[in-house]
Write an enzyme that holds these catalytic residues in place. Structure first.
Site, PDB file in Angstrom:
ATOM      1  N   GLY A 230       0.820  -1.208   0.000  1.00  0.00           N
ATOM      2  CA  GLY A 230       0.000   0.000   0.000  1.00  0.00           C
ATOM      3  C   GLY A 230       0.851   1.253   0.000  1.00  0.00           C
TER       4      GLY A 230
ATOM      5  N   SER B  80      -5.960  -0.940  13.281  1.00  0.00           N
ATOM      6  CA  SER B  80      -6.797   0.254  13.413  1.00  0.00           C
ATOM      7  C   SER B  80      -7.437   0.246  14.793  1.00  0.00           C
ATOM      8  CB  SER B  80      -7.897   0.253  12.344  1.00  0.00           C
ATOM      9  OG  SER B  80      -8.842   1.290  12.574  1.00  0.00           O
TER      10      SER B  80
ATOM     11  N   TYR C 124     -15.182  -3.461   7.417  1.00  0.00           N
ATOM     12  CA  TYR C 124     -13.850  -2.949   7.767  1.00  0.00           C
ATOM     13  C   TYR C 124     -13.442  -3.383   9.170  1.00  0.00           C
ATOM     14  CZ  TYR C 124      -9.929   0.281   8.269  1.00  0.00           C
ATOM     15  OH  TYR C 124      -8.673   0.826   8.480  1.00  0.00           O
TER      16      TYR C 124
END
Length: 239
Positions: free
Chosen positions: A12, A139, A152
């Site tokens: 990424g 996260s 997510y």
């Protein structure tokens, strides 16, 4: 770990956070293989980061392509010491408005891709006695739920479990595993859910500083998990 002259992989790499990670690693003297799916963006990053940045156009959710890239790029004499699993997709809707395509895309990128690249690189990492380090970008939403984020959150809870189990599996192979959990970051990542980036969010360059601190810990010291949040997450006009 001394980062100078180490080989690092950042998935990424074309994103705001991946760019910041790549830049900080290069500033510390590492050679960085930056992985992403968009060649144009990677080439633009190459122009900025110069010869220490090697752009790699690769979808890490495609098993055969990952295996081919790893086997043709690395060997027992050329082993990555750092892997930063940063690649990830996010789409934020109510569950009944989330398509299976969106769900599958997040599972493929955030979990399957992380598994494929890690499994391939670990085979090489295990062949040396020097300390290596895998950092998985999780996260805050891998620790708490959030409305309109079922897919997510599912993937980021998965990153937590993947990291915890992988640490116990690899520690005797001199491979550190860390899960870095950021809160809201000043990028466009949450734009689909109506959250606009602002200056009180975490800045990518400061999270890159945190990554360098994690990597530069003494060889027998491990930060297995770290959560980083904005002190004040409100927009400046809302303070």
């Amino acid at each position: 770990m001394h980062i100078q002259n180490k080989i690092a992989i950042v998935t990424g790499a074309s994103s705001g956070l991946g760019r910041a990670f790549s830049k900080s690693l290069i500033e510390k003297g590492a050679l960085v293989y930056g992985l992403a799916r968009t060649e144009k963006v990677l080439q633009e990053l190459k122009q900025d980061l110069k010869e220490k940045f090697i752009p790699v156009v690769l979808d890490i959710s495609e098993e055969k392509k990952v295996e081919e890239w790893v086997t043709t790029t690395f060997s027992k004499e050329n082993i990555p010491q750092i892997l930063v699993n940063n690649a990830g997709l996010g789409s934020f809707h109510k569950i009944e408005e989330t398509s299976f395509k969106e769900w599958s895309g997040m599972i493929n990128s955030n979990l399957n891709g992380m598994f494929l690249i890690t499994a391939a690189i670990v085979k090489l990492m295990k062949t040396t006695a020097e300390v290596k380090h895998i950092v998985n970008i999780g996260s805050v939403l891998g620790k708490v739920g959030r409305p309109e984020s079922v897919a997510y959150c599912t993937t980021k809870f998965g990153v937590q479990g993947f990291s915890a189990a992988l640490l116990k599996e690899l520690r005797e192979d001199h491979i550190k595993v860390t899960c870095l959990n950021p809160g809201s970051i000043a990028t466009d990542f949450f734009k689909t859910s109506g959250i606009e980036a602002h200056q009180n969010m975490l800045q990518p360059k400061y999270l890159a500083h945190t990554l360098m601190h994690i990597l530069e810990t003494p060889d027998n010291m491990l930060i297995d998990e770290i959560t980083v949040r904005p002190l004040n997450p409100k927009k400046p006009e809302e303070e």
